[in-house]
Design an enzyme around this catalytic site. Structure first.
Site, PDB file in Angstrom:
ATOM      1  N   ASP A   1     -25.210 -78.172  15.752  1.00 52.93           N
ATOM      2  CA  ASP A   1     -26.954 -77.823  15.239  1.00 52.93           C
ATOM      3  C   ASP A   1     -25.895 -78.286  13.748  1.00 52.93           C
ATOM      4  O   ASP A   1     -25.175 -77.676  13.157  1.00 52.93           O
ATOM      5  CB  ASP A   1     -26.797 -75.815  15.351  1.00 52.93           C
ATOM      6  CG  ASP A   1     -27.879 -75.492  14.453  1.00 52.93           C
ATOM      7  OD1 ASP A   1     -28.636 -76.834  15.548  1.00 52.93           O
ATOM      8  OD2 ASP A   1     -27.774 -74.858  13.441  1.00 52.93           O
TER       9      ASP A   1
ATOM     10  N   GLU B   1     -26.826 -82.508  15.954  1.00 51.41           N
ATOM     11  CA  GLU B   1     -27.883 -82.882  14.694  1.00 51.41           C
ATOM     12  C   GLU B   1     -27.292 -83.017  13.572  1.00 51.41           C
ATOM     13  O   GLU B   1     -27.085 -82.762  13.055  1.00 51.41           O
ATOM     14  CB  GLU B   1     -28.493 -81.220  15.225  1.00 51.41           C
ATOM     15  CG  GLU B   1     -29.565 -81.763  14.824  1.00 51.41           C
ATOM     16  CD  GLU B   1     -30.592 -79.865  14.122  1.00 51.41           C
ATOM     17  OE1 GLU B   1     -31.624 -80.115  13.960  1.00 51.41           O
ATOM     18  OE2 GLU B   1     -29.413 -78.535  14.037  1.00 51.41           O
TER      19      GLU B   1
HETATM   20  C1  GLC Z   1     -31.405 -76.063  13.535  1.00 53.81           C
HETATM   21  C2  GLC Z   1     -32.116 -75.734  14.913  1.00 53.81           C
HETATM   22  C3  GLC Z   1     -33.664 -74.774  14.566  1.00 53.81           C
HETATM   23  C4  GLC Z   1     -32.634 -73.656  13.731  1.00 53.81           C
HETATM   24  C5  GLC Z   1     -31.685 -74.461  12.390  1.00 53.81           C
HETATM   25  C6  GLC Z   1     -31.075 -73.188  12.082  1.00 53.81           C
HETATM   26  O1  GLC Z   1     -32.862 -77.064  12.717  1.00 53.81           O
HETATM   27  O2  GLC Z   1     -32.814 -76.700  15.849  1.00 53.81           O
HETATM   28  O3  GLC Z   1     -33.949 -74.973  15.687  1.00 53.81           O
HETATM   29  O4  GLC Z   1     -33.717 -73.474  13.495  1.00 53.81           O
HETATM   30  O5  GLC Z   1     -31.726 -75.170  12.972  1.00 53.81           O
HETATM   31  O6  GLC Z   1     -29.739 -73.015  13.096  1.00 53.81           O
END
Ligand code: GLC
Length: 553
Positions: free
Chosen positions: A201, A243
């Protein structure tokens, strides 16, 4: 290269345990329910499941605010249930990836609770503090309009703490070697319990420098090699899917020039330009995004997705392109979010038009990378714009026409199941679609089967074939002396195109793998196709004779 790299030709299915299937009737999805639905996923043909956070959490950001990295939220079951699930998946040849949310913890995490008590706490330096309010406290919010600041004063600590996301998500001080060691320990723990890797993440924030004096965070890429080395040492075939919504210039920094950092990243560039292409029937900018993200180490792979659990972020598009996507797919303010995106699911964005849905998913399955589906996409599930922010697209899975779509026996589901209208569970559910050969579910199953039989897409290199028509995208993939060609007409009108395959030997025929509609070359060796509105074609290049000739040559 040996084809042990399972993620190169995988089909990933993302789901949240909370909203997938409730087995114990308390209204909340659980691991036992998920376990019972593994045969459904196996039948669909997916080869890996990505689980969104399921650890103990106050649940203020849908689990992305973790309060204990080594447990299962009791609402979803126990660690024992988790292992039953990974075992059940393994028996069916399905791998499991889990979210690794280590940019921040919940403010309820015992580390933060201890850290705030005293400057002498061993955990004080696990977070990022400032005695005075930093001058840039009102910059860099990830959730503009909802999040007011990135530095909040904690009364107990008597200092300000940094939070890139919501104020209940204090950032971990990832530069601290103890924090880094803990991240490795967390990975090692879940690897031991049967997972094949992690969706990491918010990675650019994890590795960015943090602190009151940091004007512009600088990525500490060495950290990525540390994660990769540890993981591969513990279990050679485990991967990290990052991500990281970054610019193509930095892709290689994330993958590692020697392929020694992240194995996979989500392709946000292609994602955003694909939506523009669908909105404008103009594939030019999409092709540019594909070419820009082409360079990557041989072992690396893109994660290709359409919609995920967050808003569709359009921040990387030019203003006119963004306006076009908003106008087509999210014209109403209630459909938009954080000044940059659209919060709807795909089916309502495309007015539930099956031709356009098939076109969009056909693109997702055949653009360079590994497709990542979101639960319910295979049914064409909709959204509930009455729910706040991103929750509109996180409603429970619609299994049948039973009350609450068969998701739960409780009268109080954790989030309302969509009911009534074009997307209600009464009309959109797995049980009925299973019986209907023309359903979205059966279509998805068929294309997943075919996609797995086309490893050229996952493993090979692509060439854009010149159709002379920006509405029609033609791609050829080559791998191990085999080629496949995929064609998409993004326009709502029929288009006629003529194109060459760009192969230097004799002009082969194109064998359609989804229907009987094959194509013979003309005397110039070109193919001339009349494509209906939103038509897509998947071809194998040449018949058996051609393939034999080519492998002898
Ligand atoms: C990422 C996730 C999202 C979350 C954020 C904070 O962007 O995809 O859903 O709110 O991280 O952890």
């Amino acid at each position: 290269m040996i084809n042990d790299l399972w993620y190169k030709n995988a089909v990933i299915y993302c789901l949240s345990v909370e909203t997938f299937m409730d087995a114990n009737g308390d209204g909340v999805g659980d691991f036992q329910g998920l376990l019972r639905r593994l045969d459904y996923l196996h039948g669909l043909g997916v080869t890996a499941i990505w689980l969104m956070p399921f650890q103990p959490s106050p649940g203020k950001d849908d689990g992305y605010d973790v309060a204990d990295y080594y447990g299962v939220d009791p609402r979803f079951g126990t660690l024992g249930d988790f292992v039953e699930f990974t075992h059940g998946a393994k028996q069916r040849g399905i791998r499991v990836l889990i979210d690794l949310v280590v940019n921040h913890t919940s403010d309820q995490h015992p580390w933060f609770q201890d850290a705030r008590k005293s400057p002498d706490s061993p955990y004080r330096d696990w977070y990022v503090w400032s005695k005075k309010k930093p001058t840039n406290a009102n910059e860099g919010m990830v959730f503009p309009g909802v999040q007011k600041t990135t530095w909040t004063r904690d009364e107990a600590a008597g200092e300000y703490y940094f939070h890139r996301f919501y104020e209940f998500q204090p950032d971990l001080n990832t530069a601290n070697p103890r924090v880094q060691a803990e991240i490795l320990k967390i990975m090692g723990f879940w690897i031991q319990l049967g997972v094949s890797g992690f969706r990491m993440d918010a990675l650019p924030f994890v590795i960015g420098t943090k602190g009151a004096d940091v004007k512009k965070p600088v990525e500490q890429y060495d950290m990525l090699r540390t994660f990769r080395e540890f993981l591969q040492w513990r279990q050679g075939d485990s991967v990290i899917l990052a991500e990281a919504n970054v610019l193509p210039e930095t892709d290689m920094d994330y993958f590692g020039h020697d392929g020694d950092r992240m194995q996979m990243m989500f392709n946000f560039q292609v994602n955003q330009h694909l939506f523009y292409a669908l909105a404008a029937a103009d594939t030019g900018p999409l092709v540019e995004a594909m070419e820009a993200t082409k360079p990557r180490p041989a072992t690396a792979q893109w994660g290709l997705f359409l919609r995920n659990h967050d808003e569709l972020d359009l921040g990387r598009l030019k203003p006119q392109q963004r306006e076009k996507v908003f106008a087509e797919f999210g014209p109403d303010k209630s459909m938009q979010l954080y000044d940059r995106g659209i919060r709807r699911r795909l089916a309502p964005m495309l007015d539930g038009d099956k031709r356009r849905l098939e076109l969009a998913y056909s693109l997702m399955f055949t653009l360079p990378g590994t497709p990542v589906l979101r639960y319910g996409d295979e049914l064409g599930m909709g959204d509930d714009l009455n729910l706040p922010e991103r929750n509109c697209a996180r409603t429970p899975m619609q299994w049948s026409t039973e009350p609450h779509g068969g998701f739960t026996k409780s009268s109080k589901p954790v989030s309302p199941v969509i009911s009534g209208g074009a997307y209600g569970f009464e009309r959109v559910n797995a049980a009925e679609q299973r019986r209907d050969p023309e359903s979205m579910l059966n279509w998805t199953e068929r294309v997943i089967r075919m996609r797995k039989e086309m490893p050229e897409i996952g493993w090979g290199d692509f060439t854009v074939l010149d159709t002379g028509d920006p509405a029609v995208l033609a791609l050829r993939y080559d791998w191990r002396n085999n080629s496949v060609v995929v064609i998409h007409n993004l326009d709502g009108k029929p288009h006629e195109v003529t194109f060459g395959l760009g192969l230097d030997d004799t002009a082969p025929a194109l064998i359609n793998v989804l229907s009987d509609d094959h194509s013979q070359p003309n005397d110039k060796g070109e193919h001339c196709l009349l494509l209906d509105a939103y038509a897509y074609r998947w071809y194998r290049v040449g018949g058996l004779d051609y393939l034999l000739k080519r492998s002898e040559a």
